[in-house]
Design a protein around this motif. Sequence first.
Motif, mmCIF file in Angstrom:
data_model
loop_
_atom_site.group_PDB
_atom_site.id
_atom_site.type_symbol
_atom_site.label_atom_id
_atom_site.label_comp_id
_atom_site.label_asym_id
_atom_site.label_seq_id
_atom_site.Cartn_x
_atom_site.Cartn_y
_atom_site.Cartn_z
ATOM 1 N N GLY A 12 0.939 -1.214 -0.038
ATOM 2 C CA GLY A 12 -0.017 0.116 0.077
ATOM 3 C C GLY A 12 0.898 1.350 0.128
ATOM 4 N N GLY A 13 0.409 2.436 -0.247
ATOM 5 C CA GLY A 13 0.935 3.645 -0.646
ATOM 6 C C GLY A 13 0.169 4.911 -0.158
ATOM 7 N N TYR A 14 0.828 6.040 -0.028
ATOM 8 C CA TYR A 14 0.035 7.156 -0.105
ATOM 9 C C TYR A 14 0.670 8.228 -0.807
ATOM 10 C CZ TYR A 14 -2.418 10.925 1.876
ATOM 11 O OH TYR A 14 -3.347 12.250 2.079
ATOM 12 N N ARG A 15 -0.024 8.806 -1.788
ATOM 13 C CA ARG A 15 0.346 9.798 -2.699
ATOM 14 C C ARG A 15 0.242 11.280 -2.087
ATOM 15 N NH1 ARG A 15 -0.081 9.780 -9.522
ATOM 16 N NH2 ARG A 15 0.948 11.630 -9.769
ATOM 17 N N PHE A 16 1.387 12.000 -1.987
ATOM 18 C CA PHE A 16 0.994 13.121 -1.180
ATOM 19 C C PHE A 16 0.841 14.083 -2.232
ATOM 20 C CE2 PHE A 16 3.829 10.482 1.408
ATOM 21 C CZ PHE A 16 3.140 10.991 2.939
ATOM 22 N N ASN A 17 1.250 14.297 -3.269
ATOM 23 C CA ASN A 17 0.830 15.101 -4.405
ATOM 24 C C ASN A 17 1.085 14.569 -5.923
ATOM 25 O OD1 ASN A 17 3.626 15.356 -4.978
ATOM 26 N ND2 ASN A 17 3.814 16.895 -3.136
ATOM 27 N N ASP A 18 1.343 15.359 -6.921
ATOM 28 C CA ASP A 18 1.543 14.685 -8.276
ATOM 29 C C ASP A 18 2.869 14.031 -8.408
ATOM 30 O OD1 ASP A 18 -1.155 15.854 -8.994
ATOM 31 O OD2 ASP A 18 -0.101 17.341 -10.212
ATOM 32 N N HIS A 19 3.945 14.612 -7.457
ATOM 33 C CA HIS A 19 5.196 14.110 -7.759
ATOM 34 C C HIS A 19 5.911 13.242 -6.791
ATOM 35 C CE1 HIS A 19 5.124 16.863 -11.092
ATOM 36 N NE2 HIS A 19 4.554 17.863 -10.405
ATOM 37 N N PHE A 20 5.044 12.901 -5.535
ATOM 38 C CA PHE A 20 5.687 12.017 -4.728
ATOM 39 C C PHE A 20 4.726 11.252 -4.021
ATOM 40 C CE2 PHE A 20 7.319 11.696 -0.285
ATOM 41 C CZ PHE A 20 8.713 10.907 -0.531
ATOM 42 N N ALA A 21 5.347 9.795 -3.388
ATOM 43 C CA ALA A 21 4.527 8.878 -3.007
ATOM 44 C C ALA A 21 5.226 8.147 -1.978
ATOM 45 C CB ALA A 21 3.658 8.219 -3.796
ATOM 46 N N LEU A 22 4.712 7.482 -0.983
ATOM 47 C CA LEU A 22 5.597 6.577 -0.120
ATOM 48 C C LEU A 22 4.704 5.107 -0.244
ATOM 49 C CD1 LEU A 22 6.669 8.499 3.120
ATOM 50 C CD2 LEU A 22 8.106 7.760 1.296
#
Length: 215
Positions: free
Chosen positions: A63-73
């Motif tokens: 699973g992950g989390y996309r913080f904005n258009d350009h970055f995710a963890l």
Amino acid sequence: MKKIIAASVLSLAALSAHAAEQGAYVFGNLGYNFAKPKKLDTHGIEGLSSSHSAAGGSWELGGGYRFNDHFALEASYADFGKAKTSVAARTDDANGNAGVALETTALRLAAVGILPVTSELDLFGKVTLNQMYFNASANASVSIPELGFETAGSASEKQSRLRPGIGLGAAYKINKQLSLRGEYEYVSLPNWAVNGQSVMQTGMHVLKAGVNYSF
């Protein structure tokens, strides 16, 4: 005035699209691990032959989390398959074989940099930190039919190592929630040796394809 209103509407639409990129998601991948151990050295002895096979099929869930258009963890669990190498002896008087297998799994964290190309297509690169779990096993057997002699033995060893990795890929959106992803990944491996002889290559090359579901 009309131009100002139109520009404002377009700006709000763009902000809404950007906001839609934020949020949690889950993903699953199937892949193939090309990591292959070296052949065990037969030292040119007649009647000895060696073989090896790649780790093969692999899978990953996370699973992950996309913080904005350009970055995710992302965080995930992966099974990288089992690589094998063996040597066999076939003579008129005796038969025997010895083999080593290395099974690899990992708990993973990834920082993902994203480059939106179109509203449907994203390119991405990632840097990973992998807590890897190695299960190495060795087995050997010898038989001499004329004497009715047969013996076999096995041993195993487990280790865990923290290893880095990098990857490149692309994701294509089917709809707001569902997208397809494909990627290439390289993960560093420690040097494995049997009786002082290097067995495993220095890294894994993995091709993967999977799906994302965004909430």
